[in-house]
Design a protein around this motif. Sequence first.
Motif, mmCIF file in Angstrom:
data_model
loop_
_atom_site.group_PDB
_atom_site.id
_atom_site.type_symbol
_atom_site.label_atom_id
_atom_site.label_comp_id
_atom_site.label_asym_id
_atom_site.label_seq_id
_atom_site.Cartn_x
_atom_site.Cartn_y
_atom_site.Cartn_z
ATOM 1 N N GLN A 73 0.830 -1.201 0.000
ATOM 2 C CA GLN A 73 0.000 0.000 0.000
ATOM 3 C C GLN A 73 0.871 1.259 0.000
ATOM 4 O OE1 GLN A 73 -1.152 1.918 3.473
ATOM 5 N NE2 GLN A 73 -3.351 1.846 3.062
ATOM 6 N N ASP A 325 -7.830 11.887 4.242
ATOM 7 C CA ASP A 325 -7.535 10.883 3.231
ATOM 8 C C ASP A 325 -7.050 11.535 1.940
ATOM 9 O OD1 ASP A 325 -8.344 8.938 5.002
ATOM 10 O OD2 ASP A 325 -10.401 8.886 4.245
ATOM 11 N N ASP A 330 -8.243 6.017 -3.724
ATOM 12 C CA ASP A 330 -9.021 4.787 -3.907
ATOM 13 C C ASP A 330 -9.257 4.503 -5.389
ATOM 14 O OD1 ASP A 330 -9.050 4.850 -1.193
ATOM 15 O OD2 ASP A 330 -11.227 4.960 -0.957
ATOM 16 N N ILE A 333 -6.084 3.156 -6.939
ATOM 17 C CA ILE A 333 -5.861 1.749 -6.616
ATOM 18 C C ILE A 333 -6.746 0.850 -7.473
ATOM 19 C CG2 ILE A 333 -6.124 -0.007 -4.827
ATOM 20 C CD1 ILE A 333 -3.639 1.743 -4.555
ATOM 21 N N ASN A 334 -7.997 1.211 -7.618
ATOM 22 C CA ASN A 334 -8.908 0.400 -8.445
ATOM 23 C C ASN A 334 -8.427 0.325 -9.887
ATOM 24 O OD1 ASN A 334 -10.936 -0.430 -6.558
ATOM 25 N ND2 ASN A 334 -11.696 1.670 -6.506
ATOM 26 N N GLN A 367 -9.478 -3.924 -2.377
ATOM 27 C CA GLN A 367 -10.050 -3.776 -1.045
ATOM 28 C C GLN A 367 -8.991 -3.978 0.033
ATOM 29 O OE1 GLN A 367 -13.259 -6.477 -0.256
ATOM 30 N NE2 GLN A 367 -13.754 -5.573 1.731
ATOM 31 N N ILE A 370 -6.591 -0.802 0.005
ATOM 32 C CA ILE A 370 -7.268 0.380 0.551
ATOM 33 C C ILE A 370 -7.524 0.214 2.049
ATOM 34 C CG2 ILE A 370 -9.402 1.739 0.469
ATOM 35 C CD1 ILE A 370 -9.512 1.044 -2.552
#
Length: 420
Positions: A73, A325, A330, A333-334, A367, A370
């Motif tokens: 991450q 954040d 997010d 990452i997807n 998932q 994140i």
Amino acid sequence: MLFLVVMVSFHLVKQSDTCSSLPQLSLDGDYIVGGLFQLHEKYGGTGPATDTENRKPEVLQCHRFKFSSASYQQIQVMRFAIEEINNSTLLLPGVSLGYEIFDYCSDLLSYGAALEFLTQKGRGAIPVWNGTNYRPKVISVTGPFGSSQTISVAPLYMSEMIPMVTHGATSVQLSSKNRFPSFFRTIPSDKYQVESIVRILQQFNWNWVAFIGGDNDYSRDALTVFQDKIRPANICLAYQDTIPQNQSLIGRLFNNIAMFNVQVIVVFANVEFVIPFIQKAIDLSVKEKIWIASETWSMNQELIKKSQIERIGTVLGVTVQRHKDLRGFDEFINNTVKSRHENACTDMDLKERCGQICSDCNSTSAQTIIGEDPTYSFVIYSAVYAVAHALHNVLRCGTGNCANSEIIAYPYMVSELHLL
């Protein structure tokens, strides 16, 4: 000495020529930011790679150790920051940042990766110094995370004033500009963390405590500061010990803690030491203790999810101040998970020598990435941006187009003039 330098250069050229890296661990650019992250950790693995006492002598590789989704991450945060900068019209306009990221699982296994950053840009070898400047492959290095790893590898970069901007190396030793002139960090020194822990002890009148650490500079330096701070606070260090790497010996520590009748335990260690230590506490049914956690493990998701961990007592911890954040992370990452593909290096012999092998990287879900502890996300993000702003100033970009600049930036310019 000349012979050794030539041999190192030859090895690095051969490795880079014969083994392609994961696309998500390298990106070309006008200036390259190096990254050293502990993608694989020694604790919790299986097989001969983790049996340090009984295994036969053999060449070990990082990818044989346990994969760390938390470190993965953190790599994605670095990539995200660089992509964001490359898409900006205000910061480094017309100049692209690239990255080269290696798995730094141990000093012994990862020195080749550290040396790779010193190779001459465009030539793939470390030149014999002749009194003139040369452009190394990277403009800066982000990481490694641990203090001992940073102290070990830092001299390689200090000699050329290559800026190291770390997000996790908190040892007070690294505050010395005489020893580490081009070292910077986006996380406070352990001096402040230890002071916070002592204040917690004072607040609750806990004056009979144990201090448990790991076998590294992070823990040893913190112990030195802790001993200095508790004297005027009238706190007694009843017991101090180091978590052994041989997990079968950890039980001895709990026997001693019970013998000294200690209820409050300060555990100031990296997570690879803490996880087997806490697991042993669960196995031995250690109960009703007060645990003071350092920032490396206070928010660790693997520990939080451990079965029956609530039985060991109350855990209070110090952590890095969280910021909001990262907007767009997010989605990044997807998109990364959707577009990634397997490593192009298919020859098994070559894969053994490749410093960027990570089969788990291609199977870790969005998932999972994140959902990892975001404690270090902002400090990694800040480390990348600090280098980008410094480079922006070196190139005298202003509000115009950096591509028109005739200045060639060297790492020492970034360190000496704009990161101090």
